[in-house]
Structure formats: structure tokens, C-alpha cells
Design a protein around this motif. Structure first.
Motif, PDB file in Angstrom:
ATOM      1  N   GLU A 314      54.453 127.561  26.240  1.00 33.76           N
ATOM      2  CA  GLU A 314      54.439 128.991  25.703  1.00 33.76           C
ATOM      3  C   GLU A 314      55.566 129.053  24.525  1.00 33.76           C
ATOM      4  O   GLU A 314      56.526 128.531  24.628  1.00 33.76           O
ATOM      5  N   LEU A 315      55.022 129.764  23.596  1.00 38.72           N
ATOM      6  CA  LEU A 315      55.683 130.023  22.318  1.00 38.72           C
ATOM      7  C   LEU A 315      56.715 131.353  22.576  1.00 38.72           C
ATOM      8  O   LEU A 315      56.380 132.416  23.622  1.00 38.72           O
ATOM      9  N   PRO A 316      58.010 131.504  22.230  1.00 36.86           N
ATOM     10  CA  PRO A 316      58.657 132.565  21.871  1.00 36.86           C
ATOM     11  C   PRO A 316      57.821 133.812  21.354  1.00 36.86           C
ATOM     12  O   PRO A 316      57.056 133.499  20.273  1.00 36.86           O
ATOM     13  N   VAL A 317      57.915 134.804  21.901  1.00 40.19           N
ATOM     14  CA  VAL A 317      57.122 136.154  21.283  1.00 40.19           C
ATOM     15  C   VAL A 317      58.172 137.020  20.635  1.00 40.19           C
ATOM     16  O   VAL A 317      59.013 137.454  21.539  1.00 40.19           O
ATOM     17  N   VAL A 318      57.583 137.661  19.491  1.00 35.78           N
ATOM     18  CA  VAL A 318      58.569 138.873  18.965  1.00 35.78           C
ATOM     19  C   VAL A 318      57.523 139.923  18.857  1.00 35.78           C
ATOM     20  O   VAL A 318      56.596 139.577  17.924  1.00 35.78           O
ATOM     21  N   GLU A 319      57.763 141.063  18.836  1.00 35.98           N
ATOM     22  CA  GLU A 319      56.919 142.318  18.832  1.00 35.98           C
ATOM     23  C   GLU A 319      57.355 143.153  17.591  1.00 35.98           C
ATOM     24  O   GLU A 319      58.910 143.322  17.771  1.00 35.98           O
ATOM     25  N   VAL A 320      56.739 143.538  16.769  1.00 32.63           N
ATOM     26  CA  VAL A 320      57.291 144.053  15.378  1.00 32.63           C
ATOM     27  C   VAL A 320      56.158 145.293  15.156  1.00 32.63           C
ATOM     28  O   VAL A 320      55.071 145.034  15.311  1.00 32.63           O
ATOM     29  N   GLU A 321      56.441 145.861  14.329  1.00 30.30           N
ATOM     30  CA  GLU A 321      55.751 147.132  13.595  1.00 30.30           C
ATOM     31  C   GLU A 321      54.834 146.137  12.381  1.00 30.30           C
ATOM     32  O   GLU A 321      55.446 145.451  11.643  1.00 30.30           O
ATOM     33  N   ARG A 322      53.476 146.672  12.514  1.00 28.29           N
ATOM     34  CA  ARG A 322      52.730 146.288  11.094  1.00 28.29           C
ATOM     35  C   ARG A 322      53.720 146.349   9.924  1.00 28.29           C
ATOM     36  O   ARG A 322      54.073 147.638   9.696  1.00 28.29           O
ATOM     37  N   GLY A 323      53.541 145.431   9.133  1.00 24.43           N
ATOM     38  CA  GLY A 323      54.325 145.499   7.787  1.00 24.43           C
ATOM     39  C   GLY A 323      55.944 145.112   7.931  1.00 24.43           C
ATOM     40  O   GLY A 323      56.249 145.309   6.991  1.00 24.43           O
ATOM     41  N   THR A 324      56.336 144.532   8.830  1.00 26.27           N
ATOM     42  CA  THR A 324      57.518 144.307   8.915  1.00 26.27           C
ATOM     43  C   THR A 324      57.946 142.882   8.367  1.00 26.27           C
ATOM     44  O   THR A 324      56.946 142.083   8.230  1.00 26.27           O
ATOM     45  N   LEU A 325      58.787 142.848   7.638  1.00 26.28           N
ATOM     46  CA  LEU A 325      59.337 141.464   7.031  1.00 26.28           C
ATOM     47  C   LEU A 325      59.155 140.299   7.967  1.00 26.28           C
ATOM     48  O   LEU A 325      59.931 140.502   8.938  1.00 26.28           O
ATOM     49  N   LEU A 326      58.483 139.259   7.484  1.00 30.83           N
ATOM     50  CA  LEU A 326      58.649 138.159   8.664  1.00 30.83           C
ATOM     51  C   LEU A 326      59.741 137.634   8.669  1.00 30.83           C
ATOM     52  O   LEU A 326      60.247 137.206   9.871  1.00 30.83           O
ATOM     53  N   SER A 327      60.709 137.650   7.767  1.00 33.04           N
ATOM     54  CA  SER A 327      62.068 137.248   7.921  1.00 33.04           C
ATOM     55  C   SER A 327      62.846 138.121   8.980  1.00 33.04           C
ATOM     56  O   SER A 327      63.522 137.615   9.663  1.00 33.04           O
ATOM     57  N   ASP A 328      62.804 139.251   9.062  1.00 30.38           N
ATOM     58  CA  ASP A 328      63.320 140.203   9.982  1.00 30.38           C
ATOM     59  C   ASP A 328      62.617 139.861  11.490  1.00 30.38           C
ATOM     60  O   ASP A 328      63.403 139.788  12.416  1.00 30.38           O
ATOM     61  N   LYS A 376      59.542 121.551  11.663  1.00 29.34           N
ATOM     62  CA  LYS A 376      58.606 120.636  12.568  1.00 29.34           C
ATOM     63  C   LYS A 376      58.685 121.077  13.878  1.00 29.34           C
ATOM     64  O   LYS A 376      57.690 120.836  14.542  1.00 29.34           O
ATOM     65  N   SER A 377      59.785 121.833  14.482  1.00 31.84           N
ATOM     66  CA  SER A 377      59.789 121.862  15.960  1.00 31.84           C
ATOM     67  C   SER A 377      60.068 123.259  16.303  1.00 31.84           C
ATOM     68  O   SER A 377      60.100 123.438  17.549  1.00 31.84           O
ATOM     69  N   ARG A 378      60.128 124.250  15.518  1.00 30.03           N
ATOM     70  CA  ARG A 378      60.171 125.749  15.868  1.00 30.03           C
ATOM     71  C   ARG A 378      59.098 126.410  15.700  1.00 30.03           C
ATOM     72  O   ARG A 378      58.496 126.691  14.677  1.00 30.03           O
TER      73      ARG A 378
END
Length: 385
Positions: A314-328, A376-378
């Protein structure tokens, strides 16, 4: 090449006053030598291993090794290589950081034959008169000529008086321990030579052996600041993946500093098949510094997850609003620590969408669900609310 000649040349940047002088001294009688580590973080990292491995080689020849934990100097902060002042640590933070150190060091040194010391034993008892006397042995000119202080002057950044104190106190460690030789990375040369100055004024020659540093192709040290630190507390899978993310140009240095393999043979393997050579290096490091079988298991897991184009588990999941900076999104997940680290990763082409393109814009925005690979691993699953 003799064993001693190999120890004095492999992974060594420079020896003071000279390699020939140190070799003659080593052949006369056992030496007392040390390396100091400030517990500024909760774990040792792969950079610490280079000097510790060199200590182990001298230990194998019968010399007395002293491992110094800089619990006092850690509260000051070594300015070496820093273009801004280090955060001052509390005694409680230092004590917490060094909890793992001894067990990790025990994977490299024979602890039964190692003298373990803490510099609070003597630095914590110095009076103000003692400190003034110690500082009188150095000049402001000697301190200010250091490259990171010169860079701060150019940047109009402050230099604090307590930062001048650090090399004097590290130098005094040599006096208190009465050592013949100090081993450390070449970025510590100024501090180590400060100890040599103090020892010579007290009538004793002290040798300094500066090792090469494990650096990336741009010359930057592997560490937390650059976002490429390999901590000995990392899981085997994470450690293996981090080594596999090293550029191929790092392999010769990795083999030289972290293995005992014949370099001509290692260079031949790197040239013929760099990927296989990198996997072999990662496996060997893990078998040594983690546990028996860790390297083989991590290699198998890596092959299953990445080389075959799969993502297992399973991958870690983060929920964001559409248009959020991927960096954030990535920073909020904890996989990347800061915007500056994120920009470095993007510039290094180390961020990509699984099954898609490499991210080359640090301001990329998430407008749909994404699976992101960092290095490679994250991995991270970004889900749009």
C-alpha cells in the motif's frame, strides 16, 4: 601494496604532517587515535561510516581506538560547511539523539576494544579563566579565514562569537584525550589541525588523517541538508533504494570508501554493468551495517517493486484540493522535508508520475489522482477531494 600502505592511502585525502611520517610512527609502537561525532541528529548516517571504517582498520592492527561522543560540542554546533548559524541544541535533545549511537557504532568497531568517551567530561568543567586561556592560543584571523565564514561575509550573514569557540574546543579534545592521531572527514581538517596546534604547543606531535567524503557528482556531501541522507536507522528497503538512486558516477567512490573490494576489479564491474555493480554495492553495505540477510531481502524486494515495473504494498495517501501544488502534497506527506529539497529533487529529475512523465516544473499542480515516485524508493498516492 602492504596492508598498512593500503590503510594510509585508500579513501584518504591527506595526512598531516605527511604520510611517510605517520607510517614510520605506526611501525614504532601502537598509537592512540580517535574520531569524534557530535550527536546532532537521532541516527548516524553513511557519511559517519567512512571515518569509523578507517578506525576499525587501525584497530585491526592493534592500535588503541577512542570513539568520542561530542555531547558538549553538539550544544554549540559545528559551523563547518554551514553558511548560516546552526540551531543550538539543548542537553535533553543531545541525550535523546545519541541513544542509538553506541549500538550503531558497534556494527563497525569492536566495542570491547574501543574506549568510549564524552567530551562533557572535560569541557563541562572548564572555568571561564580556562576558556579565555584556550582562546588566547588562536587569532580572529585564523578563524575568519575559513571558507564558510568568508561566504557569510560575502552574503552579509552574521557570524556569531560562539562559532569561533567550536574549533578551539574540538582541538582541546585532543589535549584531554592525549591522542597521537585524529581521523575525520576532510571537511573537518581545520578543526583537527586546531588540535594539532594545541598538542604541538604542549610538546607532542599529533597526526591528522583526513578521509575523502562521500559526495554526489557535484561535490555535495550526502546528508540531510541536500535531502540525500542515508541513515543507519533507515529500513533495509529504504536504504537499498537510496543507494540505487545514487548516480553511477558515485560508484567508484562508494566502493573505495565503503568496501574492501579490489578497486581495479570494482571499476571493471562498474564499467561493464553499472546497475549490477550498484546492486552489489547496496547489498554489501546492508549485509554489513544492518543485519545478516538484509541485503539479499532488500535486493529481492527492490527487484520486485521497481525493476519489474511493479509497485507492491500500500502507498501512503494524501488528499488535496484540485490544483494544489504537488510540492505541498508531497511535503505534507513527510516524504520531502522542505520546498528547497523539493526543488533540488525536481532539478535532478528525481520526481516522476508512475506510468507517466518526469516532473520538471517545481510548481506542478495536481489536477487529478496521481501516483508519484520520488527517487527510486519513495511513492505517494495523491487523491483529489
Amino acid at each position: 601494496m602492504s596492508l598498512l600502505s593500503n590503510i594510509l592511502s585508500r579513501g584518504v585525502e591527506r595526512i598531516y604532517p605527511s604520510c611517510e611520517d605517520l607510517e614510520r610512527r605506526l611501525l614504532q609502537a601502537p598509537l592512540r587515535l580517535y574520531n569524534g561525532i557530535d550527536p546532532t541528529g537521532p541516527s548516524l548516517h553513511i557519511g559517519h561510516v567512512v571515518a569509523l571504517k578507517k578506525l576499525r582498520e587501525f584497530q585491526g592492527l592493534g592500535h588503541q581506538v577512542v570513539l568520542l561522543i561530542g555531547d558538549f560540542t553538539a550544544m554549540i554546533g559545528d559551523p563547518t560547511g554551514k553558511f548560516s548559524v546552526r540551531k543550538t541544541l539543548t542537553e535533553k535533545e543531545v541525550q535523546s539523539n545519541m541513544e542509538r549511537y553506541v549500538s550503531q557504532i558497534g556494527k563497525i568497531l569492536n566495542l570491547e576494544k574501543t574506549e568510549l568517551r564524552y567530551n562533557s567530561e572535560w569541557l563541562g568543567t572548564l572555568s571561564l579563566r580556562d576558556i579565555i586561556s584556550l582562546l588566547s592560543e588562536f587569532t580572529v584571523g585564523q578563524m575568519i579565514e575559513r571558507d564558510m565564514f568568508q561566504e557569510r561575509v560575502r552574503r552579509d550573514e552574521p557570524i556569531f562569537v560562539h562559532e569561533f569557540l567550536y574549533p578551539a574546543l574540538q582541538g582541546y579534545d585532543s589535549v584531554a584525550l592525549d591522542v597521537d592521531l585524529e581521523v575525520g572527514g576532510n571537511d573537518q581538517t581545520f578543526n583537527m589541525l586546531a588540535g594539532r596546534t594545541l598538542m604541538r604547543r604542549r610538546g607532542k606531535e599529533k597526526f591528522v588523517l583526513a578521509t575523502k567524503l562521500l559526495t554526489d557528482p557535484t561535490g555535495k556531501k550526502m546528508g540531510k541538508t541536500e535531502g540525500n541522507m542515508l541513515a543507519l536507522s533507515d529500513s533495509p528497503d529504504d536504504a537499498f533504494g537510496k543507494i540505487m538512486s545514487w548516480p553511477d558516477e558515485m560508484l567508484p567512490l562508494g566502493y573505495e570508501l565503503l568496501t574492501n573490494q579490489d578497486m581495479d576489479e570494482a571499476l571493471g564491474r562498474i564499467e561493464s554493468n553499472p546497475k549490477a555493480a550498484k546492486e552489489a554495492l547496496a547489498k554489501e553495505i546492508l549485509e554489513w551495517l544492518w543485519e545478516d540477510g538484509a541485503g539479499a531481502r532488500a535486493q529481492e524486494s527492490f527487484t520486485e517493486r521497481f525493476s519489474k515495473g511493479k509497485i507492491s504494498g500500500e502507498l501512503p495517501v494524501v488528499e488535496v484540493e484540485r490544483g494544489t501544488l504537488l510540492s505541498d502534497a508531497v511535503i505534507s506527506s513527510g516524504l520531502v522535508e522542505s520546498k528547497s529539497q523539493w526543488r533540488r529533487l525536481v532539478r535532478a529529475h528525481a520526481v516522476e508520475l508512475v506510468g507517466g512523465k518526469t516532473i520538471d516544473n517545481p510548481l506542478y499542480r495536481a489536477d487529478k489522482n496521481l501516483q508519484v515516485r520520488i527517487g527510486k524508493s519513495r511513492f505517494l498516492q495523491v487523491v483529489i477531494l
